[in-house]
Design an enzyme around this catalytic site. Structure first.
Site, PDB file in Angstrom:
ATOM      1  N   GLY A 168      62.491   8.107  19.901  1.00  0.00           N
ATOM      2  CA  GLY A 168      61.170   7.643  20.534  1.00  0.00           C
ATOM      3  C   GLY A 168      61.427   7.127  22.009  1.00  0.00           C
ATOM      4  O   GLY A 168      62.663   7.977  23.103  1.00  0.00           O
ATOM      5  N   LYS A 183      72.126   4.961  16.458  1.00  0.00           N
ATOM      6  CA  LYS A 183      71.008   4.242  17.220  1.00  0.00           C
ATOM      7  C   LYS A 183      71.325   4.556  18.619  1.00  0.00           C
ATOM      8  O   LYS A 183      72.326   3.453  19.313  1.00  0.00           O
ATOM      9  CB  LYS A 183      70.615   2.568  17.376  1.00  0.00           C
ATOM     10  CG  LYS A 183      68.894   2.879  18.125  1.00  0.00           C
ATOM     11  CD  LYS A 183      67.946   1.218  17.993  1.00  0.00           C
ATOM     12  CE  LYS A 183      66.565   1.227  18.188  1.00  0.00           C
ATOM     13  NZ  LYS A 183      65.561   0.631  18.093  1.00  0.00           N
ATOM     14  N   GLY A 210      65.153   6.288  22.898  1.00  0.00           N
ATOM     15  CA  GLY A 210      66.185   6.993  22.489  1.00  0.00           C
ATOM     16  C   GLY A 210      66.014   7.014  20.820  1.00  0.00           C
ATOM     17  O   GLY A 210      64.760   8.179  20.788  1.00  0.00           O
ATOM     18  N   VAL A 234      67.517   7.709  16.755  1.00  0.00           N
ATOM     19  CA  VAL A 234      68.444   7.520  15.809  1.00  0.00           C
ATOM     20  C   VAL A 234      69.196   8.872  14.721  1.00  0.00           C
ATOM     21  O   VAL A 234      68.046   9.320  14.707  1.00  0.00           O
ATOM     22  CB  VAL A 234      67.303   6.208  14.892  1.00  0.00           C
ATOM     23  CG1 VAL A 234      68.239   6.055  13.265  1.00  0.00           C
ATOM     24  CG2 VAL A 234      66.835   4.884  15.848  1.00  0.00           C
ATOM     25  N   ASP A 264      56.323  -6.254  18.758  1.00  0.00           N
ATOM     26  CA  ASP A 264      55.918  -4.129  18.192  1.00  0.00           C
ATOM     27  C   ASP A 264      55.648  -3.672  17.029  1.00  0.00           C
ATOM     28  O   ASP A 264      56.533  -3.105  16.262  1.00  0.00           O
ATOM     29  CB  ASP A 264      57.607  -3.556  19.040  1.00  0.00           C
ATOM     30  CG  ASP A 264      56.984  -1.824  19.463  1.00  0.00           C
ATOM     31  OD1 ASP A 264      55.389  -1.911  19.773  1.00  0.00           O
ATOM     32  OD2 ASP A 264      57.849  -1.820  19.685  1.00  0.00           O
ATOM     33  N   LEU A 269      66.689  10.995  12.064  1.00  0.00           N
ATOM     34  CA  LEU A 269      66.162  10.034  11.192  1.00  0.00           C
ATOM     35  C   LEU A 269      64.642   9.839  12.325  1.00  0.00           C
ATOM     36  O   LEU A 269      63.725   9.462  11.726  1.00  0.00           O
ATOM     37  CB  LEU A 269      66.477   8.840  11.197  1.00  0.00           C
ATOM     38  CG  LEU A 269      67.812   8.597   9.993  1.00  0.00           C
ATOM     39  CD1 LEU A 269      68.567   7.107   9.907  1.00  0.00           C
ATOM     40  CD2 LEU A 269      67.219   9.467   8.660  1.00  0.00           C
TER      41      LEU A 269
END
Length: 378
Positions: free
Chosen positions: A38, A58, A41, A43, A150, A35
């Site tokens: 980054g 995740k 890690g 997903v 973020d 999915l």
């Protein structure tokens, strides 16, 4: 409230660390597809083999992720993300030899970045719909004592293809309000101007490394405040409406940001004159901005935006963090035109409606005269 929230989160992390199981992913889940990925890690979309439940797993690499940071994000998402537009963990967390993993709600339609058309943006109605949801989500998170830190299109996930339901996710940088963190500069329009000193410090550190100087530099520390998220939401509004960013970096050497700050300071000066009584007219920020456009033309990157949304952006993108508006203020700007094109169209429709009303009133007057004549009235 905020200190209590931070302490409660720490306690949840401590307790969950005592009960984290080790699992083999393939025995319990059927991994369907990637999915997203980054620096944190990756997903993966997965289905629980026994229950058939779809979810997002995740994965955090253990070699680059501390157990503390993993548990903080997991417990924050599980216990505090109770708003419908916040991505919530599902109460499943475990470790493998290579990863820490937790399960969360899956955004099956990608992220907000994937639907933004470059140099065009997103439909204005969609923009207001998205910002309404995010305003509520971020306000909720702040009320519980945490700042996301973020907010960007890549961290806003879609639950349908038309953005009628979006979820803010990725709480790896979220911290309690009032906590102190090391200032980190990153090249992004979402980075707040108050951490610009960290950019200079990084360059100085790079210079010392190149010269072989061993002298260390003191870290720059900042306090976590909700205004960090307000700035990001302001940049996001601009990005969604235009398909561009207002500037590359919010620093004194970025031309786009400097043009904006000059315009902002000029507008702020006008409002100070009003508040000091130098202007007798009772004018609000919106009226002042609209009527004085010729005297203080907005930067070219803002030309297509209406006075209404410019007033909102002035609230969210205030260079002074203590004077920055709250995410909740977005709600009071919904419903009106955010683009000049939309404002002109609304004005045209209003004029047409007024002309039709005038014709009806005039026609009604003639009809009444004919009726009186028919009755023989004088």
């Amino acid at each position: 409230m905020t200190a209590a929230a931070a302490q409660e989160l720490d306690e949840r992390c401590f307790l969950s660390a005592q009960s984290m199981p080790s699992l083999k992913v393939s025995e319990h889940y059927q991994v369907v597809k990637l999915l997203g990925e980054g620096s944190y890690g990756k997903v993966m979309l997965a289905v629980h083999r026994k229950r058939g439940t779809p979810m997002a797993l995740k994965f955090f690499p253990r070699r680059t992720t501390s157990l503390t940071s993993f548990l903080r994000e997991y417990n924050l998402s599980l216990s505090y993300c109770t708003h419908p537009s916040l991505t919530r963990a599902l109460g499943i967390f475990f470790s493998t030899p290579s990863y820490y993993v937790f399960a969360q709600q899956a955004g099956l339609y990608g992220d907000l970045y994937s639907v933004i058309v470059s140099e065009i943006g997103v439909d204005e109605e969609c923009v207001q719909r998205v910002m309404s949801q995010l305003s509520g989500a971020v306000t909720h998170l702040h009320s519980l004592g945490f700042v996301h830190r973020d907010i960007k299109p890549e961290n806003i996930f879609l639950c349908d293809s038309s953005c009628r339901w979006v979820k803010l996710g990725d709480f790896g940088l979220a911290r309690a309000i009032g906590s102190t963190v090391r200032a980190v500069w990153y090249e992004s329009p979402f980075c707040t101007p108050e951490v610009e000193p960290a950019k200079a410090a990084e360059k100085e550190m790079e210079r010392r490394v190149c010269e072989g100087t061993e002298e260390e530099m003191e870290d720059i520390w900042v306090t976590v405040e909700p205004c960090i998220d307000s700035w990001a939401l302001g940049v996001l509004v601009f990005c969604l409406l235009t398909g561009c960013f207002p500037w590359e970096e919010s620093t004194h050497d970025d031309r786009g940001f400097c043009r904006y700050k000059e315009w902002f300071d000029h507008e702020a000066g006008k409002e100070e004159k009003i508040s000091d009584g130098e202007w007798t007219a009772e004018e609000d920020s919106y009226t002042t901005l609209k009527e004085n456009h010729r005297d203080n033309p907005r930067p070219s990157q803002f030309e297509g935006l209406s006075p209404l949304v410019m007033t909102l952006l002035k609230e969210l993108l205030n260079p002074q963090p203590k004077l920055r508006g709250s995410p909740e203020e977005i709600l009071s700007y919904l419903g009106g035109p955010w683009l000049m094109e939309t404002e002109r169209e609304e004005m045209r429709k209003a004029e047409e409606a007024e002309n039709e009303a005038r014709k009806i009133r005039q026609g009604g007057g003639v009809a009444e005269e004919l009726v009186r004549e028919g009755r023989g009235e004088r």
